[in-house]
Design a protein around this motif. Structure first.
Motif, mmCIF file in Angstrom:
data_model
loop_
_atom_site.group_PDB
_atom_site.id
_atom_site.type_symbol
_atom_site.label_atom_id
_atom_site.label_comp_id
_atom_site.label_asym_id
_atom_site.label_seq_id
_atom_site.Cartn_x
_atom_site.Cartn_y
_atom_site.Cartn_z
ATOM 1 N N THR A 1 -8.529 0.423 -3.700
ATOM 2 C CA THR A 1 -8.194 0.153 -5.100
ATOM 3 C C THR A 1 -7.037 1.029 -5.554
ATOM 4 N N ALA A 2 -7.052 2.305 -5.163
ATOM 5 C CA ALA A 2 -5.950 3.199 -5.523
ATOM 6 C C ALA A 2 -4.635 2.722 -4.919
ATOM 7 N N LEU A 3 -4.705 2.124 -3.734
ATOM 8 C CA LEU A 3 -3.509 1.596 -3.078
ATOM 9 C C LEU A 3 -3.135 0.207 -3.584
ATOM 10 N N ARG A 4 -3.958 -0.329 -4.493
ATOM 11 C CA ARG A 4 -3.727 -1.652 -5.069
ATOM 12 C C ARG A 4 -3.783 -2.743 -4.007
ATOM 13 N N ILE A 5 -4.723 -2.586 -3.081
ATOM 14 C CA ILE A 5 -4.985 -3.617 -2.078
ATOM 15 C C ILE A 5 -6.195 -4.413 -2.555
ATOM 16 N N PHE A 6 -5.948 -5.615 -3.064
ATOM 17 C CA PHE A 6 -7.022 -6.418 -3.634
ATOM 18 C C PHE A 6 -7.293 -7.688 -2.832
ATOM 19 N N ALA B 1 0.844 -1.198 0.000
ATOM 20 C CA ALA B 1 0.000 0.000 0.000
ATOM 21 C C ALA B 1 0.878 1.247 0.000
ATOM 22 N N ALA B 2 1.349 1.636 -1.178
ATOM 23 C CA ALA B 2 2.304 2.738 -1.206
ATOM 24 C C ALA B 2 2.100 3.721 -2.357
ATOM 25 N N ASP B 3 1.021 3.570 -3.131
ATOM 26 C CA ASP B 3 0.840 4.435 -4.292
ATOM 27 C C ASP B 3 0.153 5.730 -3.885
ATOM 28 N N ARG B 4 0.916 6.623 -3.274
ATOM 29 C CA ARG B 4 0.361 7.874 -2.758
ATOM 30 C C ARG B 4 -0.206 8.740 -3.869
ATOM 31 N N ARG B 5 0.500 8.818 -4.975
ATOM 32 C CA ARG B 5 0.040 9.717 -6.052
ATOM 33 C C ARG B 5 -1.310 9.276 -6.610
ATOM 34 N N ALA B 6 -1.483 7.979 -6.809
ATOM 35 C CA ALA B 6 -2.774 7.485 -7.307
ATOM 36 C C ALA B 6 -3.882 7.781 -6.304
ATOM 37 N N LEU B 7 -3.570 7.654 -5.032
ATOM 38 C CA LEU B 7 -4.555 7.887 -3.985
ATOM 39 C C LEU B 7 -4.970 9.350 -3.938
ATOM 40 N N GLU B 8 -4.013 10.242 -4.072
ATOM 41 C CA GLU B 8 -4.324 11.670 -3.986
ATOM 42 C C GLU B 8 -5.048 12.186 -5.222
ATOM 43 N N ARG B 9 -5.075 11.382 -6.300
ATOM 44 C CA ARG B 9 -5.807 11.797 -7.508
ATOM 45 C C ARG B 9 -7.271 11.384 -7.473
ATOM 46 N N VAL B 10 -7.639 10.535 -6.547
ATOM 47 C CA VAL B 10 -9.020 10.053 -6.485
ATOM 48 C C VAL B 10 -9.956 11.197 -6.112
ATOM 49 N N ARG B 11 -11.055 11.313 -6.827
ATOM 50 C CA ARG B 11 -12.055 12.351 -6.555
ATOM 51 C C ARG B 11 -13.105 11.770 -5.596
ATOM 52 N N PHE B 12 -12.774 11.810 -4.316
ATOM 53 C CA PHE B 12 -13.664 11.221 -3.322
ATOM 54 C C PHE B 12 -14.993 11.961 -3.217
ATOM 55 N N SER B 13 -15.011 13.227 -3.599
ATOM 56 C CA SER B 13 -16.220 14.032 -3.407
ATOM 57 C C SER B 13 -17.414 13.513 -4.197
ATOM 58 N N ILE B 14 -17.165 12.756 -5.253
ATOM 59 C CA ILE B 14 -18.263 12.251 -6.081
ATOM 60 C C ILE B 14 -18.917 11.022 -5.452
ATOM 61 N N LEU B 15 -18.244 10.425 -4.478
ATOM 62 C CA LEU B 15 -18.712 9.171 -3.886
ATOM 63 C C LEU B 15 -19.707 9.434 -2.767
ATOM 64 N N LYS B 16 -20.656 8.517 -2.594
ATOM 65 C CA LYS B 16 -21.776 8.780 -1.693
ATOM 66 C C LYS B 16 -21.768 7.950 -0.410
ATOM 67 N N THR B 17 -21.131 6.799 -0.413
ATOM 68 C CA THR B 17 -21.224 5.911 0.745
ATOM 69 C C THR B 17 -19.841 5.573 1.282
ATOM 70 N N ASP B 18 -19.807 5.113 2.532
ATOM 71 C CA ASP B 18 -18.543 4.683 3.126
ATOM 72 C C ASP B 18 -17.934 3.540 2.321
ATOM 73 N N ALA B 19 -18.775 2.619 1.863
ATOM 74 C CA ALA B 19 -18.265 1.482 1.093
ATOM 75 C C ALA B 19 -17.609 1.948 -0.205
ATOM 76 N N GLU B 20 -18.212 2.919 -0.879
ATOM 77 C CA GLU B 20 -17.623 3.448 -2.110
ATOM 78 C C GLU B 20 -16.268 4.091 -1.819
#
Length: 404
Positions: free
Chosen positions: A256-261, A230-249
């Motif tokens: 997913t941005a951290l590539r934890i599958f 879990a180290a992809d900081r740049r991918a994580l900081e690019r995620v637009r969380f504001s569009i998401l509605k639920t905790d699960a999302e």
């Protein structure tokens, strides 16, 4: 200023009428001054727990050893807590000693941040002993007293401070930033359940990307129970969380941005409920399906419209689609759902018992296989949802699968 907490007025009036001091304290005052919705209203008083129990008809002694009594009034639960000071935190959470105090100042001194150390009396007057109102105006998160001391009492305060930067779009004070960096590893001593609560709130904040940056800057991220990959900081900081509605999302986007599958391993470490693990796992699965293959009636049927629309929001959050196209994408989901001939297996015109009756075989894995295949055929209209046609299809299917 008039008193804005009408439901709590009766409790303050009763306490003061019997010679005790009483104030609304903490987050309720903070949120009122910020014109945010107020949820829980906490009351601090010079009355001891026994006094509170004696004065009110409906009480619950939830934390009486620490001075807290829940008072039920006006259809609402209020935590009424005796002024107290605390010392010694061997487990980095619970004080070794709690002393009931006689002054509001002593009580406010033990609180975490200046913006949470505000109080309001029955007349609506705000008591601010540590510059909390100035910090609200400046958008600043500062501890009450030295940050090193507040962190040593409860290291979770680092996560809370960063969470407040997300929720309120505030900035962490310089002394606090330095102390968080210096003591970030103390978070390893905190239960994962408490960290999970703060992370969930942090991810829902309006400045979540800023807060995620702080997690890395303060090295708090490194102290959290994440797998090594879990180290992809740049991918994580690019995620637009504001569009998401639920905790699960939001958790799905985060992981997913951290590539934890390996979600099961993560959920086990974080003590997630089976329900949350199941929802996030389904979102990760269908996000991958959507990215690779897109939607069709069968995929929408198995995902369900709500989850499919959640996946569409993830497309926007990850930058695979723009916000303007989201409404159209959601309409497409509804259209595909309407094309499905059935919307749940229970709507099939037959059951497993019917297939057994038409077959000469004993029950076995073949039965589940047949029902799953039939379900797909009926969803798409390849087989009409009528008993006679299904029987014809089944016999042909059974003949085809038998070795010649």
């Amino acid at each position: 200023m008039s008193f804005p907490f009408a439901k709590a007025a009766g409790i303050l009036d009763t306490l003061t009428a019997h010679g005790f001091e009483a104030y609304v304290v903490g987050g309720a005052v903070r949120d009122y001054l910020l014109d945010r919705p107020v949820h829980d209203i906490d009351i601090a008083t010079s009355a001891h727990p026994a006094d509170v129990v004696a004065l009110f008809k409906r009480t619950i002694p939830v934390g009486i050893e620490h001075g807290t009594v829940v008072v039920l009034s006006s259809g609402t639960n209020f935590e009424v807590t005796t002024y107290r000071s605390e010392s010694g935190y061997d487990d980095y959470r619970h004080p070794n000693q709690v002393v009931f105090e006689t002054t509001l100042e002593k009580d406010l001194m033990r609180r975490d941040f200046t913006i949470n150390a505000l109080a309001m009396d029955r007349s609506g007057r705000v008591i601010d002993l540590f510059g909390g109102r100035d910090d609200l105006a400046r958008g600043l998160i500062r501890t009450v007293g030295r940050p090193e001391e507040r962190i040593s009492e409860d290291p979770l305060r680092m996560m809370r401070g960063i969470r407040f930067t997300s929720e309120l779009s505030f900035t962490l004070g310089q002394a606090e930033l330095a102390a968080f960096k210096d003591r970030s590893l103390l978070l390893k001593k905190i239960s994962v359940e408490r960290i999970d609560q703060e992370m969930t709130k942090l991810l829902a904040g309006r400045s979540v990307n800023k807060a995620i940056g702080l997690l890395f800057e303060t090295k708090c991220f490194d102290a959290l129970p994440f797998p090594e990959q879990a180290a992809d900081r740049r991918a994580l900081e690019r995620v637009r969380f504001s569009i998401l509605k639920t905790d699960a999302e939001r958790w799905t986007a985060f992981l997913t941005a951290l590539r934890i599958f390996d979600l099961h391993a993560f959920a086990r470490v974080w003590n997630w409920s089976r329900s949350r693990e199941k929802t996030v796992s389904a979102l990760q699965k269908y996000d991958a399906v959507r990215k690779r293959d897109g939607w069709n009636p069968v995929r929408v049927y198995y995902a369900g419209t709500e989850l499919a629309k959640s996946v569409e929001r993830l497309q926007v959050a990850f930058g695979r689609a723009d916000t303007a196209s989201l409404a159209g994408m959601e309409r497409d989901i509804d259209s595909l759902w309407k094309t499905c001939r059935i919307h749940q297996r229970g709507e099939l015109a037959v059951t497993g018992n019917d297939l057994l009756k038409w077959s000469s075989e004993h029950p076995g894995p073949w039965l589940s296989e047949a029902l799953a295949m039939l379900e797909k055929q009926v969803i798409t209209g390849s087989v009409a949802n009528e008993m006679e046609e299904i029987e014809s299809w089944f016999k042909a299917w059974q003949k085809q699968r038998k070795p010649s």
